[in-house]
Design a protein around this motif. Structure first.
Motif, PDB file in Angstrom:
ATOM      1  N   GLU A  58       0.816  -1.211   0.000  1.00 22.52           N
ATOM      2  CA  GLU A  58       0.000   0.000   0.000  1.00 22.52           C
ATOM      3  C   GLU A  58       0.853   1.266   0.000  1.00 22.52           C
ATOM      4  O   GLU A  58       0.494   2.284  -0.606  1.00 22.52           O
ATOM      5  N   PRO A 109      -4.206   6.792   1.409  1.00 23.43           N
ATOM      6  CA  PRO A 109      -5.231   5.854   1.898  1.00 23.43           C
ATOM      7  C   PRO A 109      -5.628   6.114   3.341  1.00 23.43           C
ATOM      8  O   PRO A 109      -4.835   6.605   4.144  1.00 23.43           O
ATOM      9  N   HIS A 111      -6.893   4.562   6.973  1.00 23.19           N
ATOM     10  CA  HIS A 111      -6.961   3.386   7.841  1.00 23.19           C
ATOM     11  C   HIS A 111      -8.006   3.662   8.921  1.00 23.19           C
ATOM     12  O   HIS A 111      -7.824   4.559   9.749  1.00 23.19           O
ATOM     13  N   HIS A 130     -18.423   3.345   4.637  1.00 17.33           N
ATOM     14  CA  HIS A 130     -17.288   4.174   4.231  1.00 17.33           C
ATOM     15  C   HIS A 130     -17.693   5.002   3.013  1.00 17.33           C
ATOM     16  O   HIS A 130     -18.058   4.450   1.978  1.00 17.33           O
ATOM     17  N   THR A 133     -12.239   6.098   0.773  1.00 18.62           N
ATOM     18  CA  THR A 133     -11.158   5.180   1.147  1.00 18.62           C
ATOM     19  C   THR A 133      -9.798   5.869   1.096  1.00 18.62           C
ATOM     20  O   THR A 133      -8.799   5.289   1.497  1.00 18.62           O
ATOM     21  N   ASP A 134      -9.761   7.095   0.581  1.00 17.93           N
ATOM     22  CA  ASP A 134      -8.524   7.874   0.584  1.00 17.93           C
ATOM     23  C   ASP A 134      -8.866   9.359   0.631  1.00 17.93           C
ATOM     24  O   ASP A 134     -10.015   9.755   0.455  1.00 17.93           O
ATOM     25  N   TYR A 147      -0.340   6.781   5.394  1.00 20.63           N
ATOM     26  CA  TYR A 147      -1.792   6.613   5.498  1.00 20.63           C
ATOM     27  C   TYR A 147      -2.309   7.615   6.518  1.00 20.63           C
ATOM     28  O   TYR A 147      -1.532   8.251   7.252  1.00 20.63           O
ATOM     29  N   ALA A 188     -17.029   8.737   6.687  1.00 21.10           N
ATOM     30  CA  ALA A 188     -17.646   7.493   7.165  1.00 21.10           C
ATOM     31  C   ALA A 188     -18.844   7.843   8.041  1.00 21.10           C
ATOM     32  O   ALA A 188     -18.984   8.969   8.517  1.00 21.10           O
TER      33      ALA A 188
END
Length: 221
Positions: A58, A109, A111, A130, A133-134, A147, A188
Motif C-alpha cells: 500500500e 489511503p 486506515h 465508508h 477510502t482515501d 496513510y 464514514a
C-alpha cells in the motif's frame, strides 16, 4: 516513511498502441511514462512482475519513488494506473517527477481504527459505511503520510465523520477543505441495520399497544 521503493525502467522507443500491445503480450512488460519538472516526458517500459510486486504494498502508492532510467535516478510518485476493464491487470503506469521544495497533491489511503469496538456498532448494533477510502492532500514530498488514521471508537448511530473531524499531520492539508466549508466531505458514518427499529419506532409501537388495550377495556365495560 521507512520503506524505499525503486522502479527500474528502460526508455521506450517503439511507440503506439500496437507496440504497447506487443510489449504486454510478448515481452511481459508494461508501457509507462514519466513527466513533470523541468524535463521532457520520457516513455518507459517496466517489467510487469516487478511493478505488480511493488503494487502489493500500500505504501507504494503514497511514497516518493526512485525511478531508475538508464543510470539516472529520478524522484517521482505514482500518479496514475490504467487497468484492463475486465481482467484488472495493469496496462499503463504514469509517474510524476517531484521536487523536494515544491508541494504536490496526492491521494493518501485511510486506515479506519476501532471499527469492531465502535460504540454505534458494538453497543447500538449499527453498521459502518465508508464514504471514502482515501483523502487528497497537499504537502511537500517529504511530508507525504503513508496513510491517515480515522478513529471510529466513539461514533454513534446517525453520526457522520467529516474531513474536518480528521487531524492531519503537520504540513499536510486537505485539498477539499482548502476550497471552503462546502467541501467538508463525509468520510464514514454509522447507520442503523436494515429493518432495525429506532427508538422512535419503538415508542410509537408502545403507544399503539396502549391505545389498543384501552379500547379493549372500554368494549368490555
Amino acid at each position: 516513511m521507512s520503506d524505499q521503493f525503486e522502479v527500474h525502467a528502460e526508455l521506450r522507443e517503439d511507440m503506439g498502441k500496437g507496440a504497447s500491445r506487443r510489449l504486454r503480450r510478448f515481452a511481459d512488460k508494461i508501457p509507462a511514462i514519466i513527466y513533470g519538472g523541468d524535463k521532457d516526458p520520457q516513455p518507459l517500459t517496466i517489467i510487469r512482475k516487478d511493478l505488480e510486486k511493488s503494487l502489493e504494498n500500500e505504501a507504494f502508492y503514497s511514497h516518493v519513488l526512485s525511478v531508475k532510467v538508464g543510470g539516472e535516478d529520478q524522484q517521482a510518485i505514482l500518479k496514475d494506473l490504467q487497468r484492463h476493464p475486465a481482467k484488472n491487470y495493469v496496462m499503463h503506469a504514469d509517474f510524476l517527477r517531484v521536487s523536494a521544495k515544491v508541494a504536490l497533491k496526492v491521494n493518501v489511503p485511510i486506515h479506519f481504527l476501532n471499527e469492531e469496538t465502535c460504540k454505534g456498532v458494538k453497543i447500538e448494533g449499527g453498521i459502518i459505511q465508508h464514504q471514502a477510502t482515501d483523502i487528497e492532500v497537499s504537502c511537500l514530498p517529504a511530508a507525504i503520510p503513508e496513510y491517515i488514521e480515522v478513529d471510529m471508537l466513539d461514533v454513534e448511530i446517525g453520526q457522520i465523520v467529516h474531513l474536518s473531524d480528521i487531524t492531519l499531520p503537520e504540513g499536510v492539508t486537505s485539498t477539499a477543505l482548502a476550497l471552503g466549508e462546502d467541501h467538508d466531505l463525509a468520510i464514514a458514518s454509522v447507520i442503523a441495520p436494515k429493518g432495525g427499529s429506532t427508538d422512535e419506532d419503538e415508542e410509537v409501537v408502545a403507544d399503539d399497544a396502549g391505545e389498543d388495550e384501552a379500547a379493549e377495556d372500554d368494549s368490555e365495560d
